[in-house]
Design a protein around this motif. Structure first.
Motif, PDB file in Angstrom:
ATOM      1  N   PHE A 107      61.132  37.225  78.333  1.00  0.00           N
ATOM      2  CA  PHE A 107      62.146  37.970  77.579  1.00  0.00           C
ATOM      3  C   PHE A 107      61.747  39.433  77.406  1.00  0.00           C
ATOM      4  O   PHE A 107      62.608  40.315  77.396  1.00  0.00           O
ATOM      5  N   THR A 158      61.897  40.883  71.242  1.00  0.00           N
ATOM      6  CA  THR A 158      61.295  39.642  71.750  1.00  0.00           C
ATOM      7  C   THR A 158      60.769  38.756  70.625  1.00  0.00           C
ATOM      8  O   THR A 158      60.606  37.543  70.830  1.00  0.00           O
ATOM      9  N   LYS A 207      70.662  38.592  73.642  1.00  0.00           N
ATOM     10  CA  LYS A 207      70.210  38.854  75.006  1.00  0.00           C
ATOM     11  C   LYS A 207      71.331  39.432  75.852  1.00  0.00           C
ATOM     12  O   LYS A 207      71.112  40.382  76.627  1.00  0.00           O
ATOM     13  N   HIS A 260      72.806  35.037  82.088  1.00  0.00           N
ATOM     14  CA  HIS A 260      73.548  35.223  80.837  1.00  0.00           C
ATOM     15  C   HIS A 260      74.838  34.406  80.838  1.00  0.00           C
ATOM     16  O   HIS A 260      75.268  33.926  79.779  1.00  0.00           O
TER      17      HIS A 260
END
Length: 376
Positions: A107, A158, A207, A260
């Motif tokens: 990430f 993160t 994200k 995603h």
């Protein structure tokens, strides 16, 4: 905690680990691809860091490239652990702490790559729009501070993924390195299922927005502005520039959009639906494709530069020449040492050989005389 995980993960979208996946043809192919991606990514990013870091003069572009390569190297270096996870039959054997660290690296690279690509695009936009300002204020110190800020923001983004990552023991005996949304519950009254669902949706959309949509919009907007200003000035855009712009945008979309997309499908799909199950299977492939961005970035931003390619070739040839020179020197030294030792030994052995030969001849004569006397 276990109730939240099983209700929102296993029953909804994540398929149960299969210990036979490593022995199947698709499992072997996936493991091979991960190993190949990891090897290529590590080699090319180490090469770029070595050449740009030690053989190229410090410039704004080199600072951008160094940070991008460092992030990509971090990501590709963590890929072998995911390969090990797959080879073990999708069971995690490296402990809870390393599970969180490994996942956080993925990430972190996602955020750093998105932020850096957006910053590089804005930097090029400012150079075209404000050339005087860029000449006066655009320097390596400023870019270095921006890179530090980007890494700091990426680390902050993160942290939630590190906090909610955990190892989950399944009744079948397998261990998953996945989210545990019930960790750190609020002090007041709450509904466990609702809490986990809210946290899952928040991380997914975080994200999507911060690591994908905003950087993508900045990249597209910046290159549109650059193209517009160049056309207004009557400057003909080079084919290399157009190719680089299209490649950056297309690569960024192709590498991260599937990941995603499957994440949002997983979050929004009803519990136990076929869409959720499809998203859980596709998400593993999408994560692998996301790692490709760390391999393609150096090719797009570095190997498209002819000067840097020449420096890389010169560095490789210099290294090879140095290694060959050392090997030839060592071989020559060994040969000269061996020749000198042989010569010294021959000189030392010559008198001894002569004496031994003489004594043997005398011995033979004495033996012969003795024998003859005995015979008589």
């Amino acid at each position: 905690m276990a109730e939240c995980f099983f209700s929102l993960t296993f029953n909804q979208s994540i398929s149960l680990p299969n210990k036979t996946v490593a022995t199947s043809s698709s499992g072997i192919l996936a493991i091979t691809l991960h190993g190949l991606f990891s090897t290529i990514g590590i080699i090319e990013n180490l090469l770029i860091l070595g050449v740009v870091g030690f053989r190229v003069r410090r410039t704004v572009i080199s600072i951008w490239i160094l940070n991008l390569s460092a992030s990509d190297l971090l990501a590709t270096s963590s890929l072998p652990f995911f390969t090990l996870y797959m080879a073990k039959g999708n069971t995690w054997t490296l402990g809870t702490t390393f599970c969180r660290i490994y996942s956080s690296i993925f990430f972190l690279n996602m955020f750093v790559s998105g932020f850096l690509l957006a910053a590089i695009s804005l930097d090029r936009c400012l150079v075209v729009m404000k050339p005087v300002w860029a000449q006066n204020y655009r320097n390596i110190q400023l870019v270095g501070k921006i890179c530090i800020l980007i890494w700091a923001l990426a680390i902050i983004c993160t942290i939630p993924f590190y906090v909610f990552r955990d190892t989950i023991q399944h009744p079948s005996g397998t261990i998953m390195c996945y989210y545990s949304y019930a960790r750190f519950p609020p002090s007041g009254p709450y509904d466990l299922r609702t809490l986990c669902k809210q946290r899952k949706e928040a991380l997914a959309f975080m994200k999507l927005v911060l690591a994908f949509l905003i950087p993508l919009l900045i990249i597209i907007f910046s290159y549109i502005v650059v193209s517009y200003h160049l056309s207004r000035r009557g400057c003909r855009r080079s084919y290399r520039f157009v190719r680089l712009v299209v490649s950056v945008v297309v690569t960024f979309i192709l590498c991260w959009a599937p990941y995603h997309l499957f994440i949002i499908m997983e979050v929004t799909a009803p519990s136990g639906s076929s869409v959720g199950k499809f998203a859980s299977k596709g998400m593993r492939i999408a994560a692998t494709i996301g790692f490709l961005n760390s391999i393609l970035n150096p090719i797009l931003y570095v190997f498209s530069c002819p000067d840097l390619c020449r420096k890389i070739k010169h560095s490789l040839s210099a290294v090879m020449e140095s290694v060959l020179a050392e090997d030839l020197g060592e071989l020559t030294r060994r040969r000269s040492t061996a020749c000198s030792s042989f010569s010294t030994r021959d000189v030392a052995l010559q008198p001894k050989t002569y004496t031994e030969t003489l004594s043997l001849k005398l011995g033979d004569e004495n033996d012969g005389s003795t024998t003859n006397s005995d015979l008589h």
